[in-house]
Motif scaffolding. Sequence first.
Motif, short mmCIF file in Angstrom:
data_model
loop_
_atom_site.label_atom_id
_atom_site.label_comp_id
_atom_site.label_asym_id
_atom_site.label_seq_id
_atom_site.Cartn_x
_atom_site.Cartn_y
_atom_site.Cartn_z
N THR A 272 0.84 -1.20 0.00
CA THR A 272 0.00 0.00 0.00
C THR A 272 0.87 1.25 0.00
OG1 THR A 272 -1.76 -1.14 1.19
CG2 THR A 272 -1.79 1.26 1.25
N THR A 273 1.92 1.25 0.81
CA THR A 273 2.83 2.39 0.87
C THR A 273 3.56 2.56 -0.45
OG1 THR A 273 3.15 2.01 3.23
CG2 THR A 273 4.78 3.38 2.13
N TYR A 274 3.95 1.44 -1.06
CA TYR A 274 4.62 1.51 -2.37
C TYR A 274 3.74 2.25 -3.38
CZ TYR A 274 5.81 -0.11 -7.07
OH TYR A 274 6.08 -0.17 -8.41
N HIS A 275 2.46 1.90 -3.42
CA HIS A 275 1.57 2.53 -4.39
C HIS A 275 1.37 4.02 -4.11
CE1 HIS A 275 0.65 -0.95 -6.74
NE2 HIS A 275 0.13 -1.63 -5.73
N ASN A 348 5.81 13.00 14.49
CA ASN A 348 4.87 13.64 13.55
C ASN A 348 3.59 12.84 13.39
OD1 ASN A 348 6.63 15.76 13.09
ND2 ASN A 348 7.54 14.82 11.26
N TYR A 349 3.68 11.53 13.56
CA TYR A 349 2.51 10.66 13.37
C TYR A 349 2.13 9.97 14.68
CZ TYR A 349 3.12 11.44 8.39
OH TYR A 349 3.21 12.02 7.14
N GLU A 350 2.32 10.68 15.75
CA GLU A 350 2.07 10.13 17.09
C GLU A 350 0.66 9.56 17.24
OE1 GLU A 350 2.17 11.69 21.75
OE2 GLU A 350 2.58 13.07 20.10
N THR A 353 0.35 5.86 16.08
CA THR A 353 1.21 4.80 16.62
C THR A 353 0.40 3.74 17.35
OG1 THR A 353 1.64 6.03 18.66
CG2 THR A 353 3.19 6.34 16.84
N LYS A 354 1.02 2.57 17.51
CA LYS A 354 0.41 1.47 18.26
C LYS A 354 1.31 1.13 19.44
CE LYS A 354 -1.94 -0.72 14.35
NZ LYS A 354 -2.09 -1.98 13.56
N GLN A 388 4.09 1.78 8.36
CA GLN A 388 4.37 2.80 7.36
C GLN A 388 3.12 3.24 6.59
OE1 GLN A 388 6.17 -0.37 4.07
NE2 GLN A 388 7.29 1.45 4.56
N GLU A 389 2.06 2.44 6.62
CA GLU A 389 0.83 2.85 5.94
C GLU A 389 0.23 4.13 6.52
OE1 GLU A 389 0.32 -1.73 6.15
OE2 GLU A 389 1.54 -0.19 7.11
N ALA A 390 0.62 4.48 7.75
CA ALA A 390 0.06 5.67 8.41
C ALA A 390 0.59 6.96 7.79
CB ALA A 390 0.39 5.65 9.90
N LEU A 391 1.73 6.88 7.10
CA LEU A 391 2.34 8.09 6.55
C LEU A 391 1.67 8.49 5.25
CD1 LEU A 391 4.49 6.99 8.55
CD2 LEU A 391 6.22 8.04 7.10
N GLU A 392 1.64 9.79 5.00
CA GLU A 392 1.01 10.33 3.80
C GLU A 392 2.06 10.95 2.89
OE1 GLU A 392 -1.80 13.16 5.19
OE2 GLU A 392 -3.08 11.66 6.17
N PHE A 393 1.83 10.86 1.57
CA PHE A 393 2.76 11.44 0.61
C PHE A 393 1.99 12.29 -0.39
CE2 PHE A 393 4.74 7.60 2.17
CZ PHE A 393 5.99 8.05 2.50
#
Length: 393
Positions: A272-275, A348-350, A353-354, A388-393
């Motif tokens: 998912t992150t790759y895409h 930044n993505y606190e 987190t899990k 890493q799926e939590a991050l946005e680009f």
Amino acid sequence: MRKYEEIILNSLLDQYERSKSFIGTNGRKQSFQKKVLDLVPGYDDSARYDLFKTVNDQIAFLEEIGVIEAKRLKRGKFETEVIYSIKLVTEKIDECYRLLGRTPKADLNSELIELLTKYRKKTSLLSAFCDEQLKRLAENKKVQHFDEVDKFEQVLKALAEVESVEEETYVRNFSIRVLGDSKAFDKIKNTVVSILFEYGEYPDKETILSDLNIVKNPGYVYIKGKGCITISGQTLDIGKLDGDIGLSSKMLDDIEDIHVSASKVVTIENLTTYHSYIDEDAFVLYLGGYHNSIRRKMIRKLYENNPDINYYHYGDIDAGGFYILLDLRKKTGIPFEAINMDVSTLMNYENYTKKLTENDRIRLQSLRDSEFKEVVEYMLENNCKLEQEALEF
């Protein structure tokens, strides 16, 4: 045998087999006895006379054939005779095994010792595993991951072969070749993986088999970004495509050249992150979940053709992510650096987190003195990890 006869004899034999007498380290003779009430709850309940009589009759039979001795007490105003406890006649242990149709633990241990000795020199991992089990047997402890002898031998057979598979191989084909049955490996797969993870050096339990080229279906390497790839004499400019392409593992040996026109190569752990990952100055790869030997050939080819650019790996910020990066470096010889796997990303993505599991904490502890020390300390102190799926680009 009848129900309570089996309960009584099995309980006494279990007690005997756990004892020092069994392994011959006790300096004096031990006795093995159990209270009847512990074995048969409700035995002395006056409202359950049928149970009381049945248990008495079956204990009397075992006394008669000489395998146990019973201690009786008189209770109540009518001085009813109640059996308080039963004791194993140790001279009749072999007869107890025969009556139950139960394999003596000594015989089972002999089989296990023979098997473990046979396989312990097959690989370094098996040496570590078998030596530990032989030690456990000497201490009268259970062999890890043991169920039954035939199944355990299949596990050892699979372990002897699984780390030497050089070509991507389907699970069923591996099963037929090693175990003679296309479905046999599926029945022991989880045990094999558990032992590999515990006694080997594998960063992620979920990907061990694919890392060792054992797959259900052909794997794919997905690529996108600025670069050209030549396969079987045909060159494709990936940068001109509006999207990505997937290369079957069957095609990877046919790659002749990969030319990257970006300043960096980025490998990504999650599909998912790759895409969603966008970087106009990167050649990006998703390795189909893990970098087995076939995929590593492509990465090495990429590095051979493009040694002067930067190489990065982007994974989850957890122990598995760090171990995968370390393993990628070790097995390719390429100086990959981590991106988006640091303290600032966690901060930044606190909100995404899990919390760490106990296993997370154990695995992170072993990384405290590594190059990831700062982020590992932060994770342990703040009880957090990040997919890493939590991050946005």
